[in-house]
Every structure is written in structure tokens, then in C-alpha cells.
Design a protein around this motif. Structure first.
Motif, mmCIF file in Angstrom:
data_model
loop_
_atom_site.group_PDB
_atom_site.id
_atom_site.type_symbol
_atom_site.label_atom_id
_atom_site.label_comp_id
_atom_site.label_asym_id
_atom_site.label_seq_id
_atom_site.Cartn_x
_atom_site.Cartn_y
_atom_site.Cartn_z
ATOM 1 N N GLU A 21 88.414 60.128 38.075
ATOM 2 C CA GLU A 21 89.478 59.446 38.822
ATOM 3 C C GLU A 21 90.711 60.342 38.894
ATOM 4 O OE1 GLU A 21 90.408 55.748 37.004
ATOM 5 O OE2 GLU A 21 88.409 54.928 37.268
ATOM 6 N N TYR A 22 91.288 60.424 40.085
ATOM 7 C CA TYR A 22 92.531 61.172 40.265
ATOM 8 C C TYR A 22 93.477 60.377 41.162
ATOM 9 C CZ TYR A 22 90.490 65.312 38.160
ATOM 10 O OH TYR A 22 89.923 66.182 37.269
ATOM 11 N N VAL A 23 94.763 60.494 40.891
ATOM 12 C CA VAL A 23 95.760 59.889 41.771
ATOM 13 C C VAL A 23 96.236 60.971 42.739
ATOM 14 C CG1 VAL A 23 97.979 58.704 41.873
ATOM 15 C CG2 VAL A 23 96.491 58.368 39.903
ATOM 16 N N LEU A 24 96.278 60.632 44.018
ATOM 17 C CA LEU A 24 96.747 61.593 45.023
ATOM 18 C C LEU A 24 98.136 61.174 45.507
ATOM 19 C CD1 LEU A 24 93.510 61.933 47.205
ATOM 20 C CD2 LEU A 24 94.150 63.234 45.179
ATOM 21 N N ARG A 51 96.022 61.535 35.624
ATOM 22 C CA ARG A 51 95.827 62.831 36.285
ATOM 23 C C ARG A 51 96.147 62.691 37.758
ATOM 24 N NH1 ARG A 51 93.815 66.616 32.960
ATOM 25 N NH2 ARG A 51 92.701 65.851 31.140
ATOM 26 N N THR A 52 96.988 63.583 38.236
ATOM 27 C CA THR A 52 97.523 63.468 39.592
ATOM 28 C C THR A 52 97.366 64.790 40.323
ATOM 29 O OG1 THR A 52 99.126 61.880 38.753
ATOM 30 C CG2 THR A 52 99.629 62.851 40.879
ATOM 31 N N VAL A 95 106.770 66.629 43.133
ATOM 32 C CA VAL A 95 105.715 66.106 42.267
ATOM 33 C C VAL A 95 104.692 67.206 42.017
ATOM 34 C CG1 VAL A 95 104.405 65.172 44.228
ATOM 35 C CG2 VAL A 95 104.070 64.195 41.963
ATOM 36 N N SER A 96 104.158 67.213 40.827
ATOM 37 C CA SER A 96 103.057 68.134 40.514
ATOM 38 C C SER A 96 101.992 67.322 39.777
ATOM 39 C CB SER A 96 103.551 69.289 39.645
ATOM 40 O OG SER A 96 103.656 68.866 38.321
ATOM 41 N N GLY A 97 100.977 67.986 39.310
ATOM 42 C CA GLY A 97 99.923 67.271 38.604
ATOM 43 C C GLY A 97 100.356 66.735 37.251
ATOM 44 N N GLU A 98 101.500 67.191 36.770
ATOM 45 C CA GLU A 98 101.920 66.822 35.422
ATOM 46 C C GLU A 98 103.160 65.931 35.373
ATOM 47 O OE1 GLU A 98 100.230 67.732 32.796
ATOM 48 O OE2 GLU A 98 98.815 69.040 33.803
#
Lengths: 166, 220
Positions: free
Chosen positions: B214-217, B139-140, B114-117
């Protein structure tokens, strides 16, 4: 037909194998074409379904986004839409609206009242390629016009462009 | 069957021409028979090879479709966490790939990252590798919350929590660019383990105004 059956010269006889082989080859080519066409259609439909789910999820999320809420949580404020729709009057608010979403998902939002009197389009600044396929999902919303005196039903539509690298 | 003899008598004395002449003036039909049967055999071999190839390609296409499904389900889990407000439990998800690992059809090595995209599921067998990519809607960042807060502390001297927001002179674009750079690296996931998906809020204070990002981790 009678001529063909009663032909005793056996002119066609030595070539029966070739004819039957040609028929088998043609049949196989048709079969392979049908299978590949069916697979491509299935793949396209499954892509559309996947992206429809994503578009539907984004549409629901935007409908509940606090930044464009009206006087109640189930209403969308027309004033807030005026600020972020094209051309965006409030750049900061426009930026915050798209901030949560990854840059990889290329989409824009259309909101209109059912009587078509009001329409808003919210899109990112970068230009999009109009030739790419689009998947759209809509949710019904209630739009608060003015200062809450008038609420009209409408539709919020999210249109996603097909990603370039998939 | 016997093909009628052609008219005329041919006399040839050169012994090197015997084979060619035999071929040209064969009236028994054997050459015709041999040629047609050879062509038939060659065509049959080509058709069988094509059928075998088509079957192998369909198997690969089926595997690719299954990889796409796995990637799609993982992507949906991350997106559903992104869609949920931070306060509710659906924003904290424990995701398992368990149902897919050990599946008979995937006897080779399967990897998830997994990456941010995007999320990526890849599968390798023999000399062939299959990949399935799915872009993420939200956005992750592939880090856990402690690592993220530490990165923010190192860079901005603030953890970005509500009690310790990032302040001037660091501007909003500066913070978002830095966080985006954290998500560019692809992180491999252990598919037999649990994947945690949570949501994090980062606060930025600009004079009297406080912004919430907000970000998903995603981490293990």
C-alpha cells in the motif's frame, strides 16, 4: 521603617534612579522568563497532542489490520501476534506488518490482556534511543487465544518516539 | 542636596589637571546627577530594545506555530488517506490550502512541498525564512498513479496492478527499494490549487504467493 522615613541625611536620594531601574530590569527579566517558559510549555503540549493523534490513528489502524485478525474482524489472533512479536518467528509477516508505515515514524506496539497474563511486543529491528520522549495511545481490543475457544479483553498500545529532526 | 565638603585644602598648579580635579572635588553633586541620569537613559534604551525584540520574536513564534498547524492539517489528510482501506471513498481526498493563502498574517511567499517522508510548509518574508516539517506515518509517493505505473513498467516490465503483478526475478526488497527511491525527491505544490491524495496498491507475485503493498500518492 521610622528610621527610613525620618532619615534627613538623604543618603539614598541620589541613587533612587538606579534602584528603580534595577527593579524594572529585574521585573522585565522575570516577565521574559515567564513568557518564554509559557511558550515552551505550550509548544511541548502541542507537540504531544499532535503525536498523540498520530499514535491513536496508528493504534486504530493496527487494531483493524487484516494480517493479525482472528476468526472475526473484531478479534486479534494471539497466534498471529506470536509470529510477529519479539523475537519475530515469521520475518516476512513482520516485514509486511511494518511495511505500510513510513520509516520516519519510530514506534513500537505493545499488546496485553487486561489480566496481564499475556503480553506481546512488536517492534522494528533497528534499535531505538531510550532517551527520547515517548507519546503513547491505547485502544481496547479483544484477543482470541488458541483456536477461538477463548476471547479475552486487552489493550493495544502504540508508543511513538520523538523524531530526531523535529 | 549638597554633599559635605571633604576636609583639607588642595592646591594644584598644573592646568592639565583642572578637569580631573574638578571631577574629583566637585561638591555640587552635578556629576553624580549626570552619571545617574545617563545610566538611567542607557538602561531605558536597553529595556525598550529588549521589549521590541521580545515582541518581534513572539510574532515569529506565532507565525511558526501557524505554519506548524498548516503542516499538521496537511499531514493529517495524507495519513487519513493512508489509514483508509482502498475501497472506500475516504482514501481519495482533494485537499485545499485555500483557507491559508491570502491570510493577512502571511503577506509574504508561502510554499508547500511533499516527499515520501515528510510534508514541508515554508514561509519567507524579508530576510527571514520559517519552515514547518511533519513526518508522515504512511509510505507516500509524490507521484500520480499513471506516473507510478509507468515507472514500474520501465523498471520491472509490469505495472504492479492486480492484473499485471511484478514477477520474478524481481524480489520484494528490490521493488520496495525502487519505490522508496521514487519518494526521496521533494515535490513543490501550488498552494492555490487542489492537491489529490489517493491510495495505490502494488502487487508482487512470488511463485504462488501475491503480496499487496500500500502506498499513498500525493499529486496535483
Amino acid at each position: 521603617m521610622c528610621w527610613f522615613i525620618n532619615d534627613d541625611d538623604a543618603f539614598m536620594e541620589p541613587h533612587n534612579d538606579i534602584i528603580s531601574t534595577a527593579l524594572v530590569v529585574i521585573g522585565f527579566v522575570v516577565f521574559a522568563a515567564i513568557v518564554s517558559e509559557a511558550y515552551l510549555t505550550f509548544d511541548e503540549n502541542s507537540f504531544a497532542l499532535d503525536n498523540y493523534r498520530q499514535a491513536s490513528m496508528i493504534a486504530k489502524d493496527i487494531a483493524e489490520y487484516p494480517g493479525i485478525q482472528g476468526s472475526r474482524t473484531d478479534l486479534i489472533s494471539a497466534e498471529a501476534l506470536d509470529m510477529i512479536s519479539v523475537p519475530a518467528k515469521d520475518r516476512e509477516m513482520h516485514e509486511m506488518f511494518f511495511h505500510r508505515f513510513s520509516g520516519n515514524v519510530d514506534f513500537y506496539v505493545e499488546i496485553n490482556t487486561n489480566d496481564k497474563e499475556h503480553q506481546w511486543m512488536i517492534r522494528r529491528d533497528r534499535s531505538n534511543d531510550p532517551e527520547r520522549d515517548i507519546i503513547a495511545a491505547s485502544v481496547p481490543v479483544v484477543i482470541e487465544l488458541g483456536s477461538g475457544a477463548c476471547c479475552v479483553p486487552g489493550t493495544l498500545t502504540v508508543r511513538i518516539w520523538k523524531n530526531r529532526w523535529i | 542636596m549638597r554633599i559635605k565638603e571633604k576636609a583639607g585644602v588642595h592646591t594644584h598648579n598644573d592646568p592639565s589637571d583642572n578637569g580631573r580635579l574638578h571631577f574629583s572635588y566637585d561638591t555640587g553633586g552635578w556629576i553624580d546627577l549626570i552619571l545617574s541620569k545617563t545610566a538611567l537613559m542607557i538602561a531605558s534604551i536597553i529595556i525598550l530594545a529588549a521589549l521590541y525584540h521580545l515582541s518581534a520574536e513572539l510574532q515569529h513564534a506565532d507565525k511558526q506555530r501557524q505554519l506548524d498547524t498548516i503542516a499538521q492539517e496537511f499531514r493529517s489528510a495524507i495519513d487519513s488517506a493512508g489509514q483508509s482501506p482502498c475501497s472506500i471513498s475516504s482514501a481519495n481526498i482533494s485537499y485545499f490550502f485555500g483557507t491559508y493563502t491570502g491570510n493577512g498574517q502571511f503577506a509574504g511567499q508561502m510554499n508547500a512541498s511533499v516527499s515520501g517522508e515528510y510534508v514541508k510548509i515554508s514561509y519567507e518574508e524579508q530576510d527571514r525564512a520559517l519552515h514547518a516539517f511533519k513526518p508522515l506515518a504512511y509510505r507516500t509517493i509524490p507521484l500520480n498513479e499513471n506516473m507510478l505505473r509507468n515507472e514500474l513498467l520501465d523498471r520491472f516490465s509490469a505495472s504492479g496492478e492486480v492484473s499485471d503483478p511484478i514477477r520474478q526475478p524481481f524480489t520484494y526488497p528490490c521493488v520496495t527499494d525502487f519505490i522508496r527511491s521514487l519518494g526521496t525527491k521533494e515535490i513543490d505544490l501550488n498552494m492555490s490549487g487542489k492537491v489529490h491524495i489517493t491510495k495505490a496498491l502494488i502487487y508482487i507475485q512470488n511463485e504462488s504467493e501475491v503480496r499487496e503493498l500500500e502506498y499513498v500518492l500525493v499529486y496535483q
